[in-house]
Design an enzyme around this catalytic site. Sequence first.
Site, PDB file in Angstrom:
ATOM      1  N   HIS A  13       0.767  -1.246   0.077  1.00 65.04           N
ATOM      2  CA  HIS A  13      -0.285  -0.349  -0.131  1.00 65.04           C
ATOM      3  C   HIS A  13       0.867   1.109  -0.012  1.00 65.04           C
ATOM      4  O   HIS A  13       2.132   1.382   0.602  1.00 65.04           O
ATOM      5  CB  HIS A  13      -0.965  -0.295   1.257  1.00 65.04           C
ATOM      6  CG  HIS A  13      -2.220   1.321   1.182  1.00 65.04           C
ATOM      7  ND1 HIS A  13      -1.914   2.426   0.959  1.00 65.04           N
ATOM      8  CD2 HIS A  13      -3.578   0.694   1.083  1.00 65.04           C
ATOM      9  CE1 HIS A  13      -3.078   3.046   1.105  1.00 65.04           C
ATOM     10  NE2 HIS A  13      -4.346   1.420   0.873  1.00 65.04           N
ATOM     11  N   ASP A  47      -7.708  -5.305   0.549  1.00 64.57           N
ATOM     12  CA  ASP A  47      -8.274  -5.845  -1.398  1.00 64.57           C
ATOM     13  C   ASP A  47      -7.786  -7.858  -1.046  1.00 64.57           C
ATOM     14  O   ASP A  47      -8.211  -8.594  -1.392  1.00 64.57           O
ATOM     15  CB  ASP A  47      -7.780  -5.809  -2.292  1.00 64.57           C
ATOM     16  CG  ASP A  47      -8.339  -4.235  -2.606  1.00 64.57           C
ATOM     17  OD1 ASP A  47      -7.604  -4.034  -2.523  1.00 64.57           O
ATOM     18  OD2 ASP A  47      -9.139  -4.866  -2.325  1.00 64.57           O
TER      19      ASP A  47
END
Length: 430
Positions: free
Chosen positions: A306, A364
């Site tokens: 991320h 996710d």
Amino acid sequence: MTEQSAKLNFGSTNAGLEMRSGTLGPDVIDVTSLYKQGGVFTYDPGFSSTASCESKITYIDGDEGILLHRGYPIDQLAERGDYLETCYLLLYGELPTQREKDDFVYRVTRHTMIHEQMSRFFTGFRRDAHPMAVMCGSVGALSAFYHDSTDIADPHQRMVASLRMVAKMPTIAAMAYKYHIGQPFVYPRNDLSYAENFLHMCFAVPCEPYRINPVLARAMDRIFILHADHEQNASTSTVRLAGSSGANPFACVAAGIACLWGPAHGGANEAALNMLMEIGSKDRIPEFIARAKDKNDPFRLMGFGHRVYKNYDPRAKIMQQTCHEVLDELGIKDDPLLEVAMELERIALTDEYFIEKKLYPNVDFYSGITLKALGFPTTMFTVLFAVARTVGWIAQWKEMIEDPHQRIGRPRQLYTGAPMRDYVSPEERG
Ligand code: SDX
């Protein structure tokens, strides 16, 4: 906001720049006057060190794995609240009183139908069109129907458009799904909650009653909460940039949907599940870990890493819990994909490469397994992300429009192309 100053000295320039502090997070150096003072631009194409706006909506501390919506931690909102309450918080800035919440739920519930003519849009798509392609087209077309809420200068119309987007996205998403699988559209029902209504519109069929499973509906609602907003991520920045030109909110959200579709962003949940299916079994994990480390291999572990979180994504923890709840409720034991996912996570969290690059599972990573268990095909995963993120896009769009200092976003560049040169006629080009 305390004001300090920064000095930037280069060549013959001694630029004095204002510094500002927020409530939380890093200070900023305001470089608005830099070009005027020193004739140079800053350069940060991925926005790694650049704040594009001031906002009061969401705060992320990537090092500590903290996510706050209007100051409230995501785990508390997900465990103690519900999605429409989170929508109210994002849009209005405070948690609603019971009366405010009842009124908000009433208004959203009664905006869930879409113009009947819109259903003809779907028949223009191929049945095997990716549902995200259908979402881009259908949501963009909303501005062709709701002219009475496209005047962005009118606060009332801005709020009506906001409610319409939050209310209608589940209906459009469910229609995209039903069209994709060749089943008749199911109209929204005002007696169901937001998440119950969505599951009903997706999975009910005219031939028999559809039984709402409260555990699955709660899981769906929590998944919506986890995906509601996330500071200035790529799709939110897209919505803000589109909105900065004065484009109507429906067109701006359609732009956000298009950006979210990418596998590096919202498309990662679909890509992560496809990756787990490609890995197939735990013994093949080392092969894929090696590929993820190989600089010459474009493969990346989808659902890992991320831009901001250099610690565990707080949403991933809650997503993992929700995943186990759904699998338990459905009696899915020893799901091979979950086994691969948990082993992949265990290995990645102990592997030097992932530790050094601070690559943790993100939201996710577990959402795909959960959504598959709920009955959705992988092509619908990013659609669900878009449904949930619509409130974040709209809240950020409203904040930008209502900012008295708002100007059209127009980045500059570092030009490395050809210097000025004269036109050469075709016969002289050799
Ligand atoms: C979302 O921004 C948001 O807030 C987004 C989001 C939201 O709610 O809106 O949180 C939702 O988009 C979550 C992210 C979903 N994407 C994925 O899971 C796709 C896989 N992840 C990567 O593509 C990547 O981690 C990003 C895109 C998420 C972040 O990319 P960055 O910040 O630009 O990091 P990078 O590409 O510069 O990577 C840094 C290093 C690189 O190695 P070096 O060049 O330094 O040697 O880490 C490596 C990368 O090669 N790396 C990975 C990796 N992610 C980064 N290596 C293997 N697998 C990965 N997943």
